[in-house]
Design an enzyme around this catalytic site. Sequence first.
Site: not given
Length: 310
Positions: A15, A83-84, A131-132, A149-150, A155, A242
């Site tokens: 990405s 965070k991943d 979480r969000r 997603r994406g 996004r 997650c």
Amino acid sequence: MSPVLSPIVIATRESRLALWQAEHVQALLRARGHVVSLLGMTTLGDQILDRSLSKVGGKGLFVKELEVALLEGRAQIAVHSLKDVPMELPEGFALACVMEREDPRDAFVSPAFARLEDLPEGAVVGTSSLRRQVLLKALRPDLRIEPLRGNLDTRLRKLDEGQYHAIVLAAAGLKRLGLAERIRCVFETDQMLPAAGQGALGIEVRSDRRDLIDALAPLAHTPTWLTVAAERAVSRAMGGSCSMPLAAHGVLNSGTLHLRAAWGDPEGRVPLVRAEASAPVADLAAAEALGLAIAERLRAGGATGPAPVA
């Protein structure tokens, strides 16, 4: 300066944001005299876009293939958005370096509305982060939260096509890619508490590569590392997945770390549980102890998660 090693290959997702992160590390290592190249890879997390991560194996899907490349010797280091990174690394791997954090907050992105408060009742907001979702619902119970997603560009394209009134993204990714102008406003942390490690980059290596760990040491940012260690300790103690709507965010100031966390019920049956505490933190052990104390406070407030390991 650390000794120059044989050529270093960085395993990275393909990405645009992941490549920016890998190229950033590549430039820093080259400046120290190392020969560095990139190995671009597509992970399972990049391929599965029709289901939420919590239903298909979690964020570890973004790092597994990179770890295989390290194990097989096709690459020597992997650069991740922290965070991943799963809270427990597989045996034989180590987090060799945590770099200075970018803005850890969440960003509100919308073509027509300046703030979350401006959205009309029933507006559609895109995010696949549990979480969000729970934090948004606490702020605006009337909103429709839809999966998103994406990669970052995908996004934003979905937003621009009119599929959502607004979306919520990490401010760090937008800023790193020069897309800060897409941010209509940034959520302050007392409004929307970030995920553990959000905005920080971590570098993973095989744990037996002491030479690499030494070479990466100059790239580490100790205040960030201590802070995210505490945040990740909360998440680890609460289950580290997650599939759990959990936020944890710390601020280190003059040797004292103030850590806040929030846990939500994805079904919305119970209110958000919040906890916070401060403690002097000078090493990773102290940081993780504070994280464990916060996890205990969350449980005392009604949050659920596996019992801490003695």
